[in-house]
Design a protein around this motif. Sequence first.
Motif, PDB file in Angstrom:
ATOM      1  N   GLY A 213       0.852  -1.272   0.041  1.00 55.48           N
ATOM      2  CA  GLY A 213       0.060  -0.144   0.184  1.00 55.48           C
ATOM      3  C   GLY A 213       0.716   1.111  -0.040  1.00 55.48           C
ATOM      4  N   PRO A 214       0.189   2.555   0.081  1.00 58.89           N
ATOM      5  CA  PRO A 214       0.850   3.683   0.229  1.00 58.89           C
ATOM      6  C   PRO A 214       1.975   3.664   1.405  1.00 58.89           C
ATOM      7  CG  PRO A 214      -1.248   4.182  -0.161  1.00 58.89           C
ATOM      8  CD  PRO A 214      -1.227   2.824   0.246  1.00 58.89           C
ATOM      9  N   TYR A 215       3.194   4.162   1.343  1.00 58.78           N
ATOM     10  CA  TYR A 215       3.927   3.928   2.412  1.00 58.78           C
ATOM     11  C   TYR A 215       3.523   4.229   3.623  1.00 58.78           C
ATOM     12  CZ  TYR A 215       8.733   3.615   4.158  1.00 58.78           C
ATOM     13  OH  TYR A 215       9.945   3.209   5.003  1.00 58.78           O
ATOM     14  N   ASP A 216       3.251   5.660   3.553  1.00 60.17           N
ATOM     15  CA  ASP A 216       2.970   6.327   4.980  1.00 60.17           C
ATOM     16  C   ASP A 216       1.758   5.336   5.716  1.00 60.17           C
ATOM     17  OD1 ASP A 216       0.981   6.870   3.130  1.00 60.17           O
ATOM     18  OD2 ASP A 216       0.614   8.893   3.771  1.00 60.17           O
ATOM     19  N   GLU A 217       0.844   5.091   4.923  1.00 58.59           N
ATOM     20  CA  GLU A 217      -0.284   3.810   5.575  1.00 58.59           C
ATOM     21  C   GLU A 217       0.362   2.645   6.121  1.00 58.59           C
ATOM     22  OE1 GLU A 217      -3.391   3.431   2.914  1.00 58.59           O
ATOM     23  OE2 GLU A 217      -3.811   5.469   2.446  1.00 58.59           O
ATOM     24  N   LEU A 218       1.156   2.000   5.261  1.00 63.47           N
ATOM     25  CA  LEU A 218       2.150   0.958   5.853  1.00 63.47           C
ATOM     26  C   LEU A 218       2.645   1.200   6.950  1.00 63.47           C
ATOM     27  CD1 LEU A 218       3.276  -0.696   2.638  1.00 63.47           C
ATOM     28  CD2 LEU A 218       1.464  -1.597   4.067  1.00 63.47           C
ATOM     29  N   LEU A 219       3.311   2.447   7.160  1.00 64.61           N
ATOM     30  CA  LEU A 219       4.173   2.657   8.368  1.00 64.61           C
ATOM     31  C   LEU A 219       3.283   2.930   9.570  1.00 64.61           C
ATOM     32  CD1 LEU A 219       7.221   3.402   9.259  1.00 64.61           C
ATOM     33  CD2 LEU A 219       6.773   5.645   8.757  1.00 64.61           C
ATOM     34  N   ASP A 220       2.354   3.456   9.392  1.00 64.16           N
ATOM     35  CA  ASP A 220       1.403   3.745  10.489  1.00 64.16           C
ATOM     36  C   ASP A 220       0.847   2.192  11.040  1.00 64.16           C
ATOM     37  OD1 ASP A 220      -0.616   5.287  12.213  1.00 64.16           O
ATOM     38  OD2 ASP A 220      -2.095   4.187  11.107  1.00 64.16           O
ATOM     39  N   VAL A 221       0.416   1.120  10.087  1.00 64.81           N
ATOM     40  CA  VAL A 221       0.066  -0.034  10.243  1.00 64.81           C
ATOM     41  C   VAL A 221       1.111  -0.962  11.171  1.00 64.81           C
ATOM     42  CG1 VAL A 221      -0.563  -2.308   9.312  1.00 64.81           C
ATOM     43  CG2 VAL A 221      -1.806  -0.254   8.488  1.00 64.81           C
ATOM     44  N   ALA A 222       2.436  -0.474  10.584  1.00 64.18           N
ATOM     45  CA  ALA A 222       3.609  -1.500  11.156  1.00 64.18           C
ATOM     46  C   ALA A 222       3.662  -0.925  12.732  1.00 64.18           C
ATOM     47  CB  ALA A 222       4.454  -1.077  10.263  1.00 64.18           C
ATOM     48  N   GLU A 223       3.584   0.211  13.043  1.00 62.55           N
ATOM     49  CA  GLU A 223       3.978   0.674  14.101  1.00 62.55           C
ATOM     50  C   GLU A 223       2.806   0.280  15.079  1.00 62.55           C
ATOM     51  OE1 GLU A 223       4.231   5.102  13.379  1.00 62.55           O
ATOM     52  OE2 GLU A 223       6.311   4.915  13.239  1.00 62.55           O
ATOM     53  N   GLY A 252      18.863   4.601   3.900  1.00 62.83           N
ATOM     54  CA  GLY A 252      18.039   6.097   3.977  1.00 62.83           C
ATOM     55  C   GLY A 252      16.631   5.730   4.146  1.00 62.83           C
ATOM     56  N   GLY A 253      16.374   4.381   4.406  1.00 61.58           N
ATOM     57  CA  GLY A 253      15.083   3.814   4.608  1.00 61.58           C
ATOM     58  C   GLY A 253      14.435   3.069   3.498  1.00 61.58           C
ATOM     59  N   LEU A 254      13.846   1.844   3.739  1.00 63.10           N
ATOM     60  CA  LEU A 254      13.549   0.902   3.103  1.00 63.10           C
ATOM     61  C   LEU A 254      12.176   0.860   2.401  1.00 63.10           C
ATOM     62  CD1 LEU A 254      15.394  -2.178   4.560  1.00 63.10           C
ATOM     63  CD2 LEU A 254      16.356  -0.512   3.120  1.00 63.10           C
ATOM     64  N   GLY A 255      11.824   0.734   0.955  1.00 63.45           N
ATOM     65  CA  GLY A 255      10.727   0.852   0.561  1.00 63.45           C
ATOM     66  C   GLY A 255       9.823  -0.564   0.910  1.00 63.45           C
ATOM     67  N   ALA A 256      10.801  -1.650   1.194  1.00 61.92           N
ATOM     68  CA  ALA A 256      10.177  -2.977   1.647  1.00 61.92           C
ATOM     69  C   ALA A 256      10.769  -3.138   3.009  1.00 61.92           C
ATOM     70  CB  ALA A 256      10.425  -3.852   0.870  1.00 61.92           C
ATOM     71  N   PHE A 257      10.015  -2.933   4.031  1.00 57.95           N
ATOM     72  CA  PHE A 257      10.456  -3.080   5.383  1.00 57.95           C
ATOM     73  C   PHE A 257       9.775  -4.077   6.259  1.00 57.95           C
ATOM     74  CE2 PHE A 257       7.308   0.140   5.237  1.00 57.95           C
ATOM     75  CZ  PHE A 257       6.416  -0.223   6.496  1.00 57.95           C
ATOM     76  N   PHE A 258      10.519  -4.519   7.445  1.00 56.14           N
ATOM     77  CA  PHE A 258      10.051  -5.781   8.044  1.00 56.14           C
ATOM     78  C   PHE A 258       9.819  -5.593   9.303  1.00 56.14           C
ATOM     79  CE2 PHE A 258      12.871  -6.523   4.395  1.00 56.14           C
ATOM     80  CZ  PHE A 258      12.222  -7.695   3.786  1.00 56.14           C
ATOM     81  N   LEU A 259       9.079  -6.254  10.191  1.00 54.19           N
ATOM     82  CA  LEU A 259       8.836  -6.463  11.562  1.00 54.19           C
ATOM     83  C   LEU A 259       9.704  -7.874  11.987  1.00 54.19           C
ATOM     84  CD1 LEU A 259       5.654  -6.336  13.583  1.00 54.19           C
ATOM     85  CD2 LEU A 259       7.294  -7.812  14.141  1.00 54.19           C
ATOM     86  N   LEU A 260      10.559  -7.775  12.663  1.00 57.06           N
ATOM     87  CA  LEU A 260      11.214  -8.800  13.250  1.00 57.06           C
ATOM     88  C   LEU A 260      11.453  -8.966  14.863  1.00 57.06           C
ATOM     89  CD1 LEU A 260      14.353  -7.770  11.225  1.00 57.06           C
ATOM     90  CD2 LEU A 260      12.617  -9.326  10.266  1.00 57.06           C
ATOM     91  N   THR A 261      11.678 -10.087  15.244  1.00 61.21           N
ATOM     92  CA  THR A 261      11.857 -10.272  16.557  1.00 61.21           C
ATOM     93  C   THR A 261      13.073 -11.079  17.193  1.00 61.21           C
ATOM     94  OG1 THR A 261      10.625 -12.710  16.310  1.00 61.21           O
ATOM     95  CG2 THR A 261       9.282 -10.833  16.700  1.00 61.21           C
ATOM     96  N   ASP A 262      14.116 -11.010  16.173  1.00 60.59           N
ATOM     97  CA  ASP A 262      15.319 -11.311  16.489  1.00 60.59           C
ATOM     98  C   ASP A 262      16.358 -10.279  15.787  1.00 60.59           C
ATOM     99  OD1 ASP A 262      15.776 -14.233  17.902  1.00 60.59           O
ATOM    100  OD2 ASP A 262      13.767 -14.449  16.714  1.00 60.59           O
ATOM    101  N   PRO A 263      17.741 -10.423  16.209  1.00 62.70           N
ATOM    102  CA  PRO A 263      18.638  -9.543  15.325  1.00 62.70           C
ATOM    103  C   PRO A 263      18.440  -9.797  14.016  1.00 62.70           C
ATOM    104  CG  PRO A 263      19.672 -10.572  17.322  1.00 62.70           C
ATOM    105  CD  PRO A 263      18.417 -11.262  17.145  1.00 62.70           C
ATOM    106  N   PRO A 264      18.643  -8.604  13.233  1.00 61.13           N
ATOM    107  CA  PRO A 264      18.649  -8.912  11.569  1.00 61.13           C
ATOM    108  C   PRO A 264      19.336 -10.052  11.116  1.00 61.13           C
ATOM    109  CG  PRO A 264      19.504  -6.746  12.202  1.00 61.13           C
ATOM    110  CD  PRO A 264      18.931  -7.492  13.494  1.00 61.13           C
ATOM    111  N   GLU A 265      20.763 -10.115  11.590  1.00 64.07           N
ATOM    112  CA  GLU A 265      21.595 -10.994  11.126  1.00 64.07           C
ATOM    113  C   GLU A 265      21.080 -12.561  11.055  1.00 64.07           C
ATOM    114  OE1 GLU A 265      23.899  -7.716  13.034  1.00 64.07           O
ATOM    115  OE2 GLU A 265      22.427  -8.896  13.369  1.00 64.07           O
ATOM    116  N   ARG A 266      20.324 -12.704  11.751  1.00 61.25           N
ATOM    117  CA  ARG A 266      19.332 -14.051  11.956  1.00 61.25           C
ATOM    118  C   ARG A 266      18.578 -14.253  10.693  1.00 61.25           C
ATOM    119  NH1 ARG A 266      17.685 -15.845  18.055  1.00 61.25           N
ATOM    120  NH2 ARG A 266      19.948 -16.060  18.908  1.00 61.25           N
TER     121      ARG A 266
END
Length: 370
Positions: A213-223, A252-266
């Motif tokens: 969806g629109p980036y600003d809406e996705l960011l609100d949903v993610a938060e 600079g900020g990702l257009g495809a971002f993620f919700l994680l529960t472990d360190p990103p390296e995993r």
Amino acid sequence: MSTAVPHAPRSEISVRRPEAERMGFFTDTTVCIGCKACEVACKQWNDLPADGSTFRKGGSYDHTGELGAATWRHVRFVEQLEPSPLSVSEAHDLDLVAMASERAPAEVDVAAAVADMSRWIFMSDVCKHCTNAGCMDACPTGALVRTEFETVIVQQDVCNGCGYCVPSCPFGVIDRDHQDGRAAKCTLCYDRLQDGLEPACAKACPTDSIQFGPYDELLDVAERRVATLHDRGRTDAYLYGAGDAPGEEVAGGLGAFFLLTDPPERYGLPAQADSPIQENVVTATAAAVAAGLAAATGVAVAFGAAKRGWTGARPGGLLTLAAAAAGAVEVVRDLREGGRRRDRAHGHAAVPRAQGRADQGETRSEGHPR
């Protein structure tokens, strides 16, 4: 919570439409079930070849293994392994043959098997469509362009197969096709976006792990999703690639971002990432200035020596140029040393969060992180 939406410079956007807005992906790894429907939908829509469905050693059901020129979506399988309660000395004394002979056959405990699934982490990986896109910075032909939706795509008819974009991507996303040599990666279904359609992968996801969806809406949903998980006791949930403080954004900020529960390296993701060119632009510019001043000094010395002889040259002007060149070199050294200090500071600052999550146990990735 309101976070500013990162935008690429307007001069980078090759296709412009006044009504267009930044679009993106939000991937919630806590609801991904590893079904790979997104992979299949991506290959089917984009007419990409299959990965062979070959069971490789240590690969489990992960046939694709990694992102590539023919694999634009990849569901990563990561198994969390708890440390063994046995000490090293006890492990050496184990009689495995006796243990196997004493074990009586038993029925499979379905409930225990389902509970055991919590040891697995799944994440659908994809091109990040970075605000600071390293692949775009490195491309010499302009094959990589930014669309009106601020996504990054490859123009196949312009790509010359040089491969400069491949090492410039900090996420190991883009790759060259082994048949024609040209680069290829996710387009965020640009053809579907132009017709107002949802990308194929998000359309096929049965759990809404992939949201579009629109980036600003996705960011609100993610938060709001992170806040909900925190209320439920999952305080380890956080966003990767979005909602960072100014100056600390990943690429600079990702257009495809993620919700994680472990360190990103995993998950096969870097803790810090940026375009190599943009990261080194200040020191590179200063180095170029220093080189120019040094060259000017050499020319002046040669010209003076040829015209007047060494005894007749004006030492004051030459010394001034030499001092300027030496000063520029010192500026470059100071900038590089400052960059190293910032890197060390970032590294120390990132240890507590990553270490806290790393205490949950060792991991083994079923794929091959790039």
